[in-house]
Design a protein around this motif. Structure first.
Motif, PDB file in Angstrom:
ATOM      1  N   GLY A  51       0.633  -1.216  -0.065  1.00 40.49           N
ATOM      2  CA  GLY A  51       0.031  -0.016  -0.077  1.00 40.49           C
ATOM      3  C   GLY A  51       0.893   1.581  -0.041  1.00 40.49           C
ATOM      4  O   GLY A  51       0.481   2.344  -0.872  1.00 40.49           O
ATOM      5  N   ASP A  84      -4.318  -3.382   3.333  1.00 41.45           N
ATOM      6  CA  ASP A  84      -3.483  -4.264   2.789  1.00 41.45           C
ATOM      7  C   ASP A  84      -3.857  -5.393   1.812  1.00 41.45           C
ATOM      8  O   ASP A  84      -3.260  -6.540   1.948  1.00 41.45           O
ATOM      9  CB  ASP A  84      -2.744  -4.952   3.866  1.00 41.45           C
ATOM     10  N   LEU A 115      -4.582  -3.770  -4.360  1.00 38.26           N
ATOM     11  CA  LEU A 115      -3.551  -2.976  -4.661  1.00 38.26           C
ATOM     12  C   LEU A 115      -2.999  -3.152  -5.944  1.00 38.26           C
ATOM     13  O   LEU A 115      -2.452  -2.051  -6.621  1.00 38.26           O
ATOM     14  CB  LEU A 115      -2.705  -3.038  -3.363  1.00 38.26           C
TER      15      LEU A 115
END
Length: 136
Positions: A8, A39, A44
């Protein structure tokens, strides 16, 4: 000592980097959105891939090491006539710069740490104002 960064943190840094260089970052890819994902690695990575696919901006940023191309990129720039010093003069200048730096490190005091004027006055005490090499 090892440094470990979360995915992240790295994706957020990429978003900030792209924005700084003129990329238009849509709201779903900005830092606030990245922080909300926390996370979750798959999400992500999707954000990162979308960041990589953003269209390049039409930006005034220019990167070159060649003098002629740098001058060519400067609209209306006046060209200076620069002469390249002889090799012996270049070596002499480098040696002079290095010796000056070494002398400053040996004879000087550490004032490069974003100190404020009051902090410098406090650090130097009787040696302020500076009128010679600093004693340590």
């Amino acid at each position: 000592m090892s440094f470990k960064f979360s995915l992240g943190f790295l994706v957020e840094g990429e978003s900030q980097f792209l924005e700084r260089y003129g990329f238009v970052i849509p709201p779903e890819l900005n830092c606030e959105s990245i922080r909300k994902v926390k996370d979750k690695e798959p999400e992500l990575m999707q954000i990162y891939e979308k960041l990589r696919q953003l269209p390049r901006p039409e930006t005034p940023w220019f990167c070159s090491s060649e003098y002629e191309s740098i001058i060519g990129a400067c609209a209306g720039a006046k060209t200076a006539s620069l002469s390249v010093p002889a090799e012996s003069e270049i070596k002499d200048r480098i040696l002079g710069g290095w010796l000056g730096r070494a002398a400053g490190c040996v004879l000087g005091a550490p004032l490069e740490c974003d100190l404020t004027l009051p902090a410098i006055k406090d650090f130097l005490g009787a040696d302020f104002p500076i009128d010679n090499y600093l004693r340590q």
